[in-house]
Design an enzyme around this catalytic site. Structure first.
Site: not given
Ligand code: FAD
Length: 378
Positions: A174, A250, A358
């Site tokens: 992570r 999570s 997280e």
């Molecule tokens: C139902 C559910 C299940 C999930 N299951 C998992 C799992 O099994 N495993 C897991 O690891 N995660 C899981 N997650 C967490 C999440 O989906 C991941 O961390 C995902 O990669 C976040 O993507 P996002 O585009 O929504 O990022 P955001 O929430 O928009 O941003 C997260 C971080 O990334 C940064 N960021 C986003 N885009 C960029 C970019 N282009 N350049 C630089 N920084 C950037 C943001 O500034 C922030 O710091 C889950 C979430 C949910 C809601």
């Protein structure tokens, strides 16, 4: 609401509410919100932040953040350019280039359709492909860093594009440089993935094993593995849909313990709980694939502390998967923070384990973040 394009730049929305851009459905407005379709539009967002001396935040799918009720007093830049292109394919591997705003799960679906292995266990994780690198998403024994070839980033200070190799990214559980040492320094623009063309199933996790043994499937296809993961996840993680409660998956991280830390946990569980919980702990230890560290699911600790279903305001610990905090309608960021604090403090008091959260807290003051991390009852 006023919304204006820059000279010939992107549309900039002042005071744009962020709630709708997050899977928690929580959070106040951004001072400025920029939809960036191309590199120049990222640069326009950087200039806007510099011009007003404001912090910058890159918002992907909003599935791993909790935005403060006050919102974010800075510039939010939201990548919107999608697309996947296969650059090279041979008998061994397929190399593809993915734009940051592509939905991660569409990347997985496409890979499975192309018969490419390596990310099928990462099915149904919400969010954008770019953000997948930030916390090095992982599930059921796979993580995105295992298939990353390189990543194109834009430097926030100069607007210059650079290519980083996998080893430059400092990946761990992570974590990557993007959420630690180089947090806020780069905008991820596109990634290059290398997937395998020969079968490489990873069916070690107990849930996955059980799924296939119940169905007497010994050598599942790629499509069957994706379906299995979706079915298993859907039972546990309410994929963010209004009717099932906003969430960020999570909310707490699992524990990775040394032998010594594990021994301490065992003693605390023996002292504070019944022999049933102790037997469950030992069972977990046996059942989880472990390297040099012992992986303990934090959900187990939250459950034995009797916190399943616990509610503060509109925020609730999910009954089915207690790692997940739910917005049961009208929850504020304050409700979620208060609930997370209660969970962390209770688990710490009863098991001695300090569990970490997280998602990234966006728009909170340093004091608020420090306070939410403090473990003694105050
Ligand atoms: C139902 C559910 C299940 C999930 N299951 C998992 C799992 O099994 N495993 C897991 O690891 N995660 C899981 N997650 C967490 C999440 O989906 C991941 O961390 C995902 O990669 C976040 O993507 P996002 O585009 O929504 O990022 P955001 O929430 O928009 O941003 C997260 C971080 O990334 C940064 N960021 C986003 N885009 C960029 C970019 N282009 N350049 C630089 N920084 C950037 C943001 O500034 C922030 O710091 C889950 C979430 C949910 C809601």
């Amino acid at each position: 609401m006023q919304s204006y394009p820059g000279a010939d730049g992107p549309v900039v929305k002042p005071q744009e509410p962020l709630k709708a851009y997050t899977t928690f459905k929580i959070g106040g407005p951004a001072r400025f919100f920029v939809h960036a379709t191309a590199e120049d539009e990222f640069r326009a967002a950087l200039s806007l932040a510099a011009q007003h001396s404001l912090p910058l935040f890159v918002l992907g799918g909003g599935s791993n953040i909790l935005v403060s009720d006050r919102g974010f007093a800075g510039v939010v830049v939201h990548p919107v350019r999608r697309g996947i292109e296969i650059l090279h394919e041979d008998a061994e591997s397929a190399i593809s280039e993915v734009n940051a705003a592509e939905a991660w799960d569409d990347v997985v679906r496409y890979a499975v359709e192309q018969n490419s292995w390596g990310i099928e266990n990462l099915s149904h994780i919400p969010g954008q492909a770019g953000a997948a690198l930030v916390q090095n998403i992982g599930a059921y024994g796979q993580q995105v860093s295992d298939v990353l070839e390189s990543v194109q980033v834009m430097e926030v200070t100069t607007g210059a594009l650079r290519v980083l190799s996998t080893s430059d990214c400092g990946f761990g559980y992570r974590r990557s440089i993007f959420n630690t040492t180089a947090r806020g320094n780069f905008i991820i623009v596109k990634l290059t993935l290398r997937l395998a063309k020969h079968a490489r199933p990873n069916l070690d996790y107990p849930d996955v094993r059980a799924y296939f043994s119940e169905r007497s499937v010994e050598q599942p296809s790629l499509a069957e593995i994706r379906q299995a993961i979706i079915t298993i996840r859907d039972r546990k993680f309410p994929y963010p849909r209004e009717e099932r409660g906003g969430n960020v998956g999570s909310f707490f991280m699992n524990l990775s313990l040394t032998e010594r830390e594990y021994a301490r946990l065992q003693v605390n569980i023996e002292r504070d709980f019944s022999s049933r919980e102790l037997a469950r702990l030992e069972e977990i230890r046996k059942g989880f694939p472990s390297g040099d560290k012992i992986r303990i699911p934090t959900a187990f600790l939250i459950e034995i502390c009797g916190l399943k279903g616990h509610r503060i305001g509109g925020a609730q610990v999910n009954e089915l998967q207690p790692l997940v905090l739910l917005n049961q309608g009208g929850a504020t960021a304050q409700d979620v923070i208060a609930l997370a604090k209660h969970v962390r403090r209770t688990v710490h008091a009863r098991t001695g384990m300090a569990i970490s959260i997280e998602p990234e807290l966006v728009g909170f003051t340093k004091q608020e973040i420090a306070d939410s991390n403090y473990l003694e009852e105050g």
